[in-house]
Scaffold this active site. Structure first.
Site, PDB file in Angstrom:
ATOM      1  N   SER A 127      50.188  41.217  46.037  1.00 28.17           N
ATOM      2  CA  SER A 127      48.913  40.894  45.391  1.00 28.17           C
ATOM      3  C   SER A 127      48.425  39.521  45.818  1.00 28.17           C
ATOM      4  O   SER A 127      49.218  38.624  46.109  1.00 28.17           O
ATOM      5  CB  SER A 127      49.123  40.921  43.865  1.00 28.17           C
ATOM      6  OG  SER A 127      48.036  40.321  43.203  1.00 28.17           O
ATOM      7  N   TYR A 154      54.443  38.293  35.867  1.00 27.34           N
ATOM      8  CA  TYR A 154      54.016  39.392  36.752  1.00 27.34           C
ATOM      9  C   TYR A 154      53.807  38.852  38.171  1.00 27.34           C
ATOM     10  O   TYR A 154      54.377  39.367  39.136  1.00 27.34           O
ATOM     11  CB  TYR A 154      52.719  40.038  36.245  1.00 27.34           C
ATOM     12  CG  TYR A 154      52.007  40.806  37.321  1.00 27.34           C
ATOM     13  CD1 TYR A 154      50.915  40.271  37.988  1.00 27.34           C
ATOM     14  CD2 TYR A 154      52.479  42.050  37.724  1.00 27.34           C
ATOM     15  CE1 TYR A 154      50.294  40.952  39.018  1.00 27.34           C
ATOM     16  CE2 TYR A 154      51.863  42.739  38.752  1.00 27.34           C
ATOM     17  CZ  TYR A 154      50.766  42.184  39.400  1.00 27.34           C
ATOM     18  OH  TYR A 154      50.163  42.864  40.432  1.00 27.34           O
ATOM     19  N   LYS A 158      55.948  39.375  42.052  1.00 31.73           N
ATOM     20  CA  LYS A 158      55.391  39.704  43.375  1.00 31.73           C
ATOM     21  C   LYS A 158      55.927  38.719  44.416  1.00 31.73           C
ATOM     22  O   LYS A 158      56.353  39.088  45.509  1.00 31.73           O
ATOM     23  CB  LYS A 158      53.858  39.648  43.350  1.00 31.73           C
ATOM     24  CG  LYS A 158      53.201  40.763  42.546  1.00 31.73           C
ATOM     25  CD  LYS A 158      53.535  42.135  43.096  1.00 31.73           C
ATOM     26  CE  LYS A 158      52.858  43.242  42.318  1.00 31.73           C
ATOM     27  NZ  LYS A 158      53.298  44.586  42.739  1.00 31.73           N
TER      28      LYS A 158
HETATM   29  C1  WQD Z   1      38.382  40.174  37.142  1.00 31.23           C
HETATM   30  C2  WQD Z   1      37.323  39.177  36.683  1.00 31.23           C
HETATM   31  C3  WQD Z   1      37.834  38.011  34.642  1.00 31.23           C
HETATM   32  C4  WQD Z   1      37.654  41.489  32.009  1.00 31.23           C
HETATM   33  C5  WQD Z   1      44.252  41.061  37.855  1.00 31.23           C
HETATM   34  C6  WQD Z   1      45.631  40.693  38.299  1.00 31.23           C
HETATM   35  C7  WQD Z   1      45.806  41.077  39.745  1.00 31.23           C
HETATM   36  C8  WQD Z   1      45.514  42.534  39.891  1.00 31.23           C
HETATM   37  C9  WQD Z   1      44.071  42.816  39.454  1.00 31.23           C
HETATM   38  C10 WQD Z   1      47.436  43.965  39.601  1.00 31.23           C
HETATM   39  C11 WQD Z   1      37.946  37.906  36.141  1.00 31.23           C
HETATM   40  C12 WQD Z   1      36.612  38.906  34.480  1.00 31.23           C
HETATM   41  C13 WQD Z   1      37.635  40.690  33.133  1.00 31.23           C
HETATM   42  C14 WQD Z   1      36.665  41.309  31.004  1.00 31.23           C
HETATM   43  C15 WQD Z   1      35.700  39.538  32.283  1.00 31.23           C
HETATM   44  N1  WQD Z   1      46.391  43.305  39.086  1.00 31.23           N
HETATM   45  N2  WQD Z   1      36.665  39.746  33.262  1.00 31.23           N
HETATM   46  N3  WQD Z   1      35.722  40.344  31.179  1.00 31.23           N
HETATM   47  O1  WQD Z   1      42.363  38.990  36.671  1.00 31.23           O
HETATM   48  O2  WQD Z   1      41.167  39.117  38.923  1.00 31.23           O
HETATM   49  O3  WQD Z   1      43.326  40.317  38.603  1.00 31.23           O
HETATM   50  O4  WQD Z   1      43.991  42.428  38.079  1.00 31.23           O
HETATM   51  O5  WQD Z   1      47.852  43.960  40.730  1.00 31.23           O
HETATM   52  O6  WQD Z   1      47.125  40.804  40.123  1.00 31.23           O
HETATM   53  O7  WQD Z   1      45.761  39.296  38.181  1.00 31.23           O
HETATM   54  O8  WQD Z   1      41.285  41.144  37.462  1.00 31.23           O
HETATM   55  O9  WQD Z   1      39.768  42.752  36.394  1.00 31.23           O
HETATM   56  O10 WQD Z   1      41.263  41.323  34.915  1.00 31.23           O
HETATM   57  O11 WQD Z   1      39.332  40.286  36.082  1.00 31.23           O
HETATM   58  O12 WQD Z   1      34.835  38.659  32.419  1.00 31.23           O
HETATM   59  O13 WQD Z   1      36.630  42.011  29.944  1.00 31.23           O
HETATM   60  O14 WQD Z   1      36.604  39.758  35.596  1.00 31.23           O
HETATM   61  O15 WQD Z   1      37.597  36.751  34.019  1.00 31.23           O
HETATM   62  O16 WQD Z   1      37.142  36.817  36.576  1.00 31.23           O
HETATM   63  P1  WQD Z   1      42.001  39.766  37.883  1.00 31.23           P
HETATM   64  P2  WQD Z   1      40.438  41.444  36.145  1.00 31.23           P
END
Ligand code: WQD
Length: 345
Positions: A127, A154, A158
């Site tokens: 990741s 987590y 990785k």
């Molecule tokens: C994306 C953006 C949030 C939800 C994570 C893991 C990564 C991978 C993918 C597994 C961020 C914003 C989110 C919400 C929001 N997982 N957001 N409101 O955190 O980039 O990555 O998932 O492999 O390893 O770290 O993904 O989809 O949670 O967030 O504003 O209700 O959307 O702040 O900027 P993230 P995400």
């Protein structure tokens, strides 16, 4: 004749889409999954899409003896794609030992069993989280960017797993490995037969968007609008899950190719950064659905901005993300509508 590939976590979101693309490319697939975070009905969905039913073994990769029996039962397995892992960032902070045991023991078992069963190559699902927040002059991020101290157990699993694979190969293990560092996988298969099915309240952005649009969630909260980005919201590299799945087929072809190096690393992203606000606005534009959303405080642990430089994967794997953000978001919405039609969500 194409070889047989073991896909661990193959009834999960990325694993199921990758199984479809492996079968489309002529590989036979054996899925191993303990169904702790997915449903066996996904195997039916894969068969419905490709017309070929993958073999399925309900086994926990942490069970060494059971995995040994799987390799003995399918002696023509020549490669592994290892997806099976616990992957909720927040949960890993609350239950670190569960994450270290599950995510690390499962990999060590596979590495120990590969030489015994003459399995040549492994693709590891890593990741972009290993990069943490790249320095501004390190964006778009390349594979040689510094690895930052993990922000969650987590993310640490990785990094640790990448090192375990590196050390195993350095010790002379007769295997080859490719580490694929994903950015943000989103969307669902164009048939809407398989897709992302998070348990409970979604943590990730896209399922939360589609569930809000469907009225399952009251309101989407956009975490933070005071970041140092053009519109103040976080930036990510959102990649269509089918494009990501196709990258695995290319990686498997390469890792089974005798001439490639023993260990290679690739960033799998589109190369384009997209803000949370842009996601919301694009979703509303392509679906015609007005989203109930508001700005909310930053989410702890979120990094500000990260997107990939995918040039190495483009050149060496001969792979490139091809699907537009609009089509990707539409696929996510069609999947959510299908879940409603089938009374699942
Ligand atoms: C994306 C953006 C949030 C939800 C994570 C893991 C990564 C991978 C993918 C597994 C961020 C914003 C989110 C919400 C929001 N997982 N957001 N409101 O955190 O980039 O990555 O998932 O492999 O390893 O770290 O993904 O989809 O949670 O967030 O504003 O209700 O959307 O702040 O900027 P993230 P995400």
């Amino acid at each position: 004749m194409k070889q047989t590939i073991l896909v661990t976590g193959g009834t999960g979101f990325i694993g199921s889409h990758t199984t479809v693309e492996l079968q489309n490319a002529g590989y036979k697939v054996v899925i191993v999954d303990n169904l702790s975070n997915s449903d066996a009905k996904v195997v039916d969905g894969i068969e419905k899409i490709t017309g070929v039913r993958p073999a399925f073994e309900q086994v926990d990769c942490c069970d060494f003896a059971a995995m040994d029996r799987v390799f003995s039962k399918y002696p023509d397995i020549s490669g592994i794609i290892h997806f099976a892992a616990s992957k909720a960032v927040g949960e890993s902070v609350e239950k670190p030992l569960l994450y270290y045991r599950n995510n690390i023991v499962s990999l060590v078992n596979l590495l120990e069993l590969m030489p015994k069963h003459d399995v040549k190559g492994i693709i590891f699902s890593s990741s972009c989280t290993v990069y943490g927040q790249p320095a501004p002059d390190n964006l778009p991020v390349t594979e040689d960017a510094p690895i930052k101290p993990a922000e969650s157990p987590y993310g640490n699993t990785k990094q640790i797993n990448e090192e375990i694979i590196r050390d195993d190969i350095h010790s002379g293990a007769p295997i080859k490995a490719i580490l694929l560092r994903y950015f943000n996988p989103i969307g669902s298969h164009p048939t809407a037969i398989i897709g992302e099915l998070p348990n409970g309240v979604p943590m990730n952005l896209i399922p939360y968007v589609t569930q809000t649009a469907m009225g399952i969630r009251e309101q989407l909260k956009v975490f933070g609008n005071d970041y140092n980005t053009p519109d103040g919201t976080c930036i990510r590299d959102y990649i269509y899950v089918v494009d990501l799945a196709k990258a695995h087929v290319k990686a498997m072809e390469r890792v089974l190719d005798t001439d490639s190096e023993a260990l290679e690393v690739f960033n799998i992203g589109t190369g384009h950064g997209c803000s949370t606000k842009e996601i919301v606005e694009t979703f509303e534009k392509v679906t015609g659905v007005k989203l109930n959303w508001t700005f909310a405080p930053r989410r702890e642990g979120d990094i500000e901005k990260v997107w990939a430089d995918p040039e190495k994967a483009n050149k060496v794997l001969g792979w490139k993300a091809e699907t537009s953000l609009e089509d990707t978001l539409m696929s996510a919405w069609r999947w959510q509508q299908k879940l409603r039609e089938e009374g699942i969500q």
